[in-house]
Design a protein around this motif. Structure first.
Motif, short mmCIF file in Angstrom:
data_model
loop_
_atom_site.label_atom_id
_atom_site.label_comp_id
_atom_site.label_asym_id
_atom_site.label_seq_id
_atom_site.Cartn_x
_atom_site.Cartn_y
_atom_site.Cartn_z
N CYS A 141 0.95 -1.19 0.03
CA CYS A 141 -0.04 0.00 -0.18
C CYS A 141 0.93 1.40 -0.11
O CYS A 141 2.01 1.37 0.77
CB CYS A 141 -0.87 0.13 1.05
SG CYS A 141 -2.13 1.42 1.22
N GLN A 149 0.07 4.07 1.14
CA GLN A 149 -0.34 5.10 2.21
C GLN A 149 0.57 4.31 3.33
O GLN A 149 0.98 5.14 4.30
CB GLN A 149 -1.65 5.14 2.33
CG GLN A 149 -2.31 6.28 1.33
CD GLN A 149 -3.82 6.35 1.65
OE1 GLN A 149 -4.51 5.53 2.11
NE2 GLN A 149 -4.21 7.49 1.17
N CYS A 150 0.15 3.12 3.74
CA CYS A 150 0.42 2.48 4.92
C CYS A 150 1.80 1.55 4.86
O CYS A 150 2.40 1.27 5.83
CB CYS A 150 -0.64 1.96 5.58
SG CYS A 150 -1.15 0.42 4.61
N CYS A 199 -6.52 0.73 4.60
CA CYS A 199 -6.53 2.24 4.29
C CYS A 199 -7.63 2.58 3.52
O CYS A 199 -8.48 3.57 3.43
CB CYS A 199 -5.33 2.59 3.46
SG CYS A 199 -3.81 2.46 4.26
N SER A 200 -8.42 1.66 2.71
CA SER A 200 -9.59 1.98 2.00
C SER A 200 -10.84 1.95 2.60
O SER A 200 -10.93 1.36 3.68
CB SER A 200 -9.71 0.64 0.84
OG SER A 200 -9.93 -0.33 1.47
#
Length: 153
Positions: free
Chosen positions: A7, A9-10, A24-25
């Motif tokens: 991911c 983001q994370c 995250c989604s």
């Protein structure tokens, strides 16, 4: 290939066959959007409501069972007073099906069995009543009557 499955983001690995990161989604559905404490509170309230509904249903069931037992008992008692002991036996056994622990129903059934000259069955019911309450004068009187009819004086 590792860059494609992590991911952005994370940095967690995205499971195979999933297009987005499960952490995250945004999750679909109303329950996923609730806070954990709110979700637990809703489940707790639902359980309380279900418990109350179940209590009312059980109470209604027992009331219906008691009413049916009383109805069959009254039929059996009327049949016995009219001199139809065999019909009374069936009605009283049905009453006992709905109210197994009612000693009055057992006593009247034993009287109906005695009136139908089924002394051994009557005696068995009377002895079960006598074991519960040996000082009951009605049970003792019926046991005496049964003994006389059987010639066991």
């Amino acid at each position: 290939m590792d860059n494609e499955r992590t991911c952005p983001q994370c940095g967690e690995i995205i499971p195979w066959r999933q297009a987005k990161c499960p952490l995250c989604s945004p999750h679909a559905g109303i329950l996923w959007s609730l806070e954990r404490n709110t979700f637990i509170l809703l489940i707790f309230l639902t359980l309380i409501i279900m418990f109350v509904i179940t209590g009312f249903i059980v109470k209604a069931y027992h009331a219906k069972e008691k009413a049916l037992a009383e109805e069959w008992y009254l039929r059996g008692e009327a049949e016995l007073k009219a001199g139809r002991a065999n019909e009374a036996i069936e009605d009283l056994r049905t009453a006992l099906t709905y109210s197994r622990d009612n000693s009055l129903y057992v006593l009247v059934l034993a009287q109906a069995l005695g009136a139908a000259n089924r002394q051994e069955e009557a005696r068995a019911y009377l002895l079960s009543l006598w074991e519960e309450e040996p000082g009951n004068e009605t049970v003792n009187l019926e046991l005496g009557r049964s003994a006389v009819k059987q010639g066991r004086v």
